[in-house]
Design a protein around this motif. Structure first.
Motif, PDB file in Angstrom:
ATOM      1  N   LEU A 129     -10.255  13.372  -9.461  1.00  0.00           N
ATOM      2  CA  LEU A 129      -9.471  14.595  -9.663  1.00  0.00           C
ATOM      3  C   LEU A 129     -10.260  15.581 -10.526  1.00  0.00           C
ATOM      4  O   LEU A 129     -10.337  16.779 -10.228  1.00  0.00           O
ATOM      5  N   MET A 131       3.823   1.531  -1.374  1.00  0.00           N
ATOM      6  CA  MET A 131       4.351   1.655  -2.741  1.00  0.00           C
ATOM      7  C   MET A 131       3.271   2.193  -3.687  1.00  0.00           C
ATOM      8  O   MET A 131       3.525   3.052  -4.531  1.00  0.00           O
ATOM      9  N   VAL A 132       2.038   1.662  -3.532  1.00  0.00           N
ATOM     10  CA  VAL A 132       0.924   2.137  -4.360  1.00  0.00           C
ATOM     11  C   VAL A 132       0.681   3.617  -4.087  1.00  0.00           C
ATOM     12  O   VAL A 132       0.494   4.417  -5.016  1.00  0.00           O
ATOM     13  N   LEU A 167       3.458   5.647  -5.732  1.00  0.00           N
ATOM     14  CA  LEU A 167       3.292   5.702  -7.192  1.00  0.00           C
ATOM     15  C   LEU A 167       2.140   6.628  -7.576  1.00  0.00           C
ATOM     16  O   LEU A 167       2.268   7.472  -8.459  1.00  0.00           O
ATOM     17  N   ASN A 168       0.987   6.431  -6.892  1.00  0.00           N
ATOM     18  CA  ASN A 168      -0.149   7.308  -7.160  1.00  0.00           C
ATOM     19  C   ASN A 168       0.205   8.759  -6.861  1.00  0.00           C
ATOM     20  O   ASN A 168      -0.180   9.671  -7.590  1.00  0.00           O
ATOM     21  N   VAL A 208      -2.182  -0.411  -8.589  1.00  0.00           N
ATOM     22  CA  VAL A 208      -2.254   0.958  -9.109  1.00  0.00           C
ATOM     23  C   VAL A 208      -3.187   1.002 -10.320  1.00  0.00           C
ATOM     24  O   VAL A 208      -4.036   1.881 -10.442  1.00  0.00           O
ATOM     25  N   VAL A 263       1.988  -4.428  -6.735  1.00  0.00           N
ATOM     26  CA  VAL A 263       1.884  -2.967  -6.701  1.00  0.00           C
ATOM     27  C   VAL A 263       1.315  -2.419  -8.011  1.00  0.00           C
ATOM     28  O   VAL A 263       0.355  -1.645  -8.016  1.00  0.00           O
ATOM     29  N   GLU A 308       0.827  -1.203   0.000  1.00  0.00           N
ATOM     30  CA  GLU A 308       0.000   0.000   0.000  1.00  0.00           C
ATOM     31  C   GLU A 308       0.865   1.258   0.000  1.00  0.00           C
ATOM     32  O   GLU A 308       0.527   2.259  -0.636  1.00  0.00           O
ATOM     33  N   LEU A 343      -9.429   7.500  -9.226  1.00  0.00           N
ATOM     34  CA  LEU A 343      -8.783   8.693  -8.675  1.00  0.00           C
ATOM     35  C   LEU A 343      -8.716   9.787  -9.735  1.00  0.00           C
ATOM     36  O   LEU A 343      -8.829  10.974  -9.417  1.00  0.00           O
ATOM     37  N   ARG A 372      -6.761   1.076  -9.211  1.00  0.00           N
ATOM     38  CA  ARG A 372      -7.284   2.177  -8.410  1.00  0.00           C
ATOM     39  C   ARG A 372      -7.184   3.527  -9.081  1.00  0.00           C
ATOM     40  O   ARG A 372      -7.967   4.427  -8.787  1.00  0.00           O
ATOM     41  N   THR A 373      -6.185   3.693  -9.969  1.00  0.00           N
ATOM     42  CA  THR A 373      -5.953   5.016 -10.535  1.00  0.00           C
ATOM     43  C   THR A 373      -7.138   5.568 -11.337  1.00  0.00           C
ATOM     44  O   THR A 373      -7.436   6.757 -11.221  1.00  0.00           O
ATOM     45  N   ILE A 417       2.191  10.030  -9.771  1.00  0.00           N
ATOM     46  CA  ILE A 417       1.332  10.222 -10.950  1.00  0.00           C
ATOM     47  C   ILE A 417       0.539  11.522 -10.817  1.00  0.00           C
ATOM     48  O   ILE A 417       0.518  12.369 -11.721  1.00  0.00           O
ATOM     49  N   PHE A 418      -0.121  11.700  -9.658  1.00  0.00           N
ATOM     50  CA  PHE A 418      -0.997  12.867  -9.526  1.00  0.00           C
ATOM     51  C   PHE A 418      -0.205  14.144  -9.244  1.00  0.00           C
ATOM     52  O   PHE A 418      -0.676  15.243  -9.531  1.00  0.00           O
TER      53      PHE A 418
END
Lengths: 471, 471
Positions: free
Chosen positions: B313, A381-382, A385-386, B302, B298, A379, B309, B305-306, A389-390
């Motif tokens: 956003l 690491m996720v 990464l997220n 991602v 991982v 979690e 998100l 879930r991305t 990205i954002f």
């Protein structure tokens, strides 16, 4: 004219049957027809429309119609209520219906029920109503029901039925078949013959299919099933449902503290428990009382929902106090006020994702001591990464929108920090609640969004103050 | 020394058994012991520890350990994998495990499975893996599995098993018993004998218990069960699970488009579907792919879930654009920036409560055409009442905090407006998605919080601009 009406009614019935067939549930048109009959006071029509319905559908119908219609329906059709309908009713209207029944109808209704259904029916009633129903039972059933009520709520003891079919462990198939064929009072539903030793300890079970297809001379103990798994009367019903689902059980013997056989639980009851537990979990995750029902009125609904809104208000005020600390920064750069909810919102959503996965994994025993560290690491690491990205997406958007590279950097840094906080809070808070033996579903959501709101505002406004205003 | 070690091992096993007994699930200590044995390369110890475990627990264990350990375990213990373990594995690691198995082990593993388990096992595999398994089956089973695969995914046809026990509708109990006692190839699990007419239409069923306890001369058609409810091969598995739970079915015959009997579904499969659908619903409500598993890595996580998100956003930017419109007001009264998240947060929470109740009620068929208007009305009343309650509380708090009565009034009015908006959005959005035949669980959350964010900021900042700044 009357004929034509009948034809129309028949066509509607056929349509309803076809529709009902399609998705099994109670047809809304049937409900409307019954409500119309109730409002017209037409008892014969109600009788005609109710007759083909399953008790579970009648119970659903009574939950779906309003309280006034329900009272009128009961007045016109109280003789139609039987024990099966009563056990299917949601607790929130069960008392209301039982109160409206004439005593002889109630007596008749509960006499045919199995012991587990009687217990299920009365366990949430008031004392006087419990007495009323217990008094209506034959003595043996009354004693059995009272005995079951001595077990804790939500225990296997409450869930089991006491009607069991047993055979001595040294019998042959022939002896068992002869015994069953001579027996008078077999339970309505049973799928196994349970083998017991002389001290009434269950030692195995044989399916009826195996019994029917084996030689008469075969020993029962040679054809028992591997799936045999006794349950203790004190086991929680949620654990029982888990065991049925995990091990594909159809029925399981229930034993007391001395390992003696006292009852049996069947899969249909376990399935109902699984369904209820899921329902409670999903409602609790959203901050709604697990007991809520579609039949609840306005006041009851407010009573169920307000407590969590009050908790949420407290945490929202906390987050807003954090913002208050940075009033000077906001006054200096009003863009901060515009952008700050984005950081909080992304954190809240990511946190809710992590939290929901964690709560479900705890409920299904997929998150255990042996993989906790790996999942926390995953979690994190996720989240990282997220966050990256954002940070890129929203940092870029901020730059374009406000044309301030430093503001974009602040946005990017705050998003990374808050998505990491969301990951940590989303996994550690449910684990912590579980560790303290609290329900992880119950309050995780509020705690997690408190963390992501506070960290979101603090990091964004804090970085902004440091970077943009201290230069 | 060796003896002492054995004793310690035995004690650990006993402890594990007792612990396992307590809550049925796989014991974390067993998992740790197996991981230790895997790391030590001790195949005999792995064998010893795995031997007492249920296939479902072995599958859980393989999901819980990391990918590296899993590969080493499979290398050391591939002969232990059987068909039951494979069907229990989560799809996310099933391919990986099948790829690691020697061909003869795979052949052996799938040969014993019932037709429904074979279909369940292979339906999500790649074409080449499907072929590998189909080739391993005896011809008759292969044809049966291929036939089942022609039915749509998630249909009753995929769920059913083709092994059925039938009897002509005009048989007596005696004939049925003699037939069963002579039959060679009865299914592993069956609970009913299905009566069929000469054209193979199912007309009723008899429980084995009833069969055993009735006179030999009795006609089967006189002892059939009321619960009889044929299912169409094309029915969705979710509807099938609903029917089992609603009508307390134990098994149900499955018919093709010509109403001819083609298979049977048993309650344990329906229970598994119910469990999966719940799981998907709760995850989707939180914006997580319903397919996610604790065993996912991982990158996979991602990827799941991305997307939501990103949607979040976009909606957060929309809300923030609303705030941007009021920059001048915020610059004039910086307290607005401090207070505005409270209005949005309360609306978001109340909306999520309403939405979750609505989504669940739709899933359980409790919210239907016949009570929709009543429930919308109830939610509006609840929203209004909650709005008034929090208007008083938070209006008062604002007055105390900032000492500005007009600001308190603005807060109170905005809360009432936003809690009404939350109630309407919470019920109408899932209903609208359902009406458009989309999954109400999938995207309701984002839409609802978009509404409450936008309405929250708009009403609070709008009222403030009108009342506080235009004077």
């Amino acid at each position: 004219m009357a004929e034509q009406q009948n034809e129309t009614a028949e066509r509607a019935d056929r349509d309803a049957a076809r529709e009902g067939d399609e998705d099994f549930a109670l047809d809304p048109r049937t409900v409307e027809a019954i409500v119309a009959a109730v409002e017209a006071g037409d008892a014969a029509e109600i009788e005609r429309l109710m007759e083909p319905l399953h008790p579970a559908d009648i119970a659903d119908l009574m939950e779906q119609i309003g309280q006034g219609d329900r009272a009128r329906l009961l007045a016109l059709w109280s003789r139609g209520i039987d024990g099966d309908i009563l056990t299917e009713l949601h607790e929130s209207i069960r008392e209301e219906v039982i109160d409206a029944l004439p005593p002889d109808v109630l007596t008749e209704a509960v006499r045919d029920l199995d012991s587990d259904d009687v217990v299920d029916l009365i366990e949430d009633l008031d004392e006087p109503q419990q007495e009323k129903i217990l008094d209506a039972l034959p003595d043996a059933d009354r004693v059995a029901a009272e005995q079951s009520l001595t077990y804790p709520e939500y225990s296997a003891g409450r869930l089991m039925q006491r009607e069991i079919v047993t055979a001595p462990e040294d019998w042959t198939v022939g002896q068992a078949i002869d015994y069953l064929r001579a027996a008078k009072d077999l339970p309505n539903q049973f799928y196994h013959v349970i083998l017991v030793d002389p001290r009434r300890h269950p030692v195995g079970y044989v399916t009826l299919g195996k019994l029917l297809s084996s030689k008469r001379a075969a020993a029962l103990k040679d054809i028992t099933e591997d799936s045999f798994r006794p349950i203790s009367v004190l086991d929680e019903e949620g654990d029982v449902a888990y065991a049925f689902n995990q091990y594909h059980l159809i029925s399981a013997p229930v034993v007391d503290e001395d390992d003696r056989l006292v009852g049996v639980i069947t899969i249909d009851d376990a399935m109902a428990v699984l369904d209820e537990e899921h329902e409670e979990d999903v409602l609790r995750l959203a901050g709604v009382s697990g007991e809520s029902s579609i039949a609840d009125g306005v006041i009851e609904t407010v009573r169920q929902r307000t407590p969590w809104l009050i908790v949420n208000l407290a945490t929202a005020i906390l987050a807003s106090a954090v913002i208050g600390e940075f009033s000077a920064s906001i006054q200096a750069i009003v863009a901060l006020a515009t952008l700050m909810p984005i950081v909080a919102s992304m954190g809240g959503n990511a946190g809710t994702q992590v939290l929901t996965v964690a709560v479900r994994a705890l409920a299904t025993r997929d998150l255990t001591g042996s993989n906790t560290r790996r999942i926390i690491w995953r979690e994190l690491m996720v989240g990282l990464l997220n966050g990256l990205i954002f940070a890129v997406i929203m940092g870029g958007a901020t730059w374009l929108w406000f044309g301030q590279p430093m503001l974009a950097l602040v946005m990017a840094a705050a998003l990374i920090v808050n998505l990491l906080a969301a990951a940590l809070a989303g996994i550690l808070i449910p684990l912590g609640l579980q560790f303290m033996r609290l329900d992880p579903a119950l309050s995780s959501g509020t705690f997690v969004t408190t963390v992501t709101d506070v960290v979101g505002f603090l990091s964004f406004l804090g970085f902004a103050t440091l970077v943009l205003l201290r230069h």
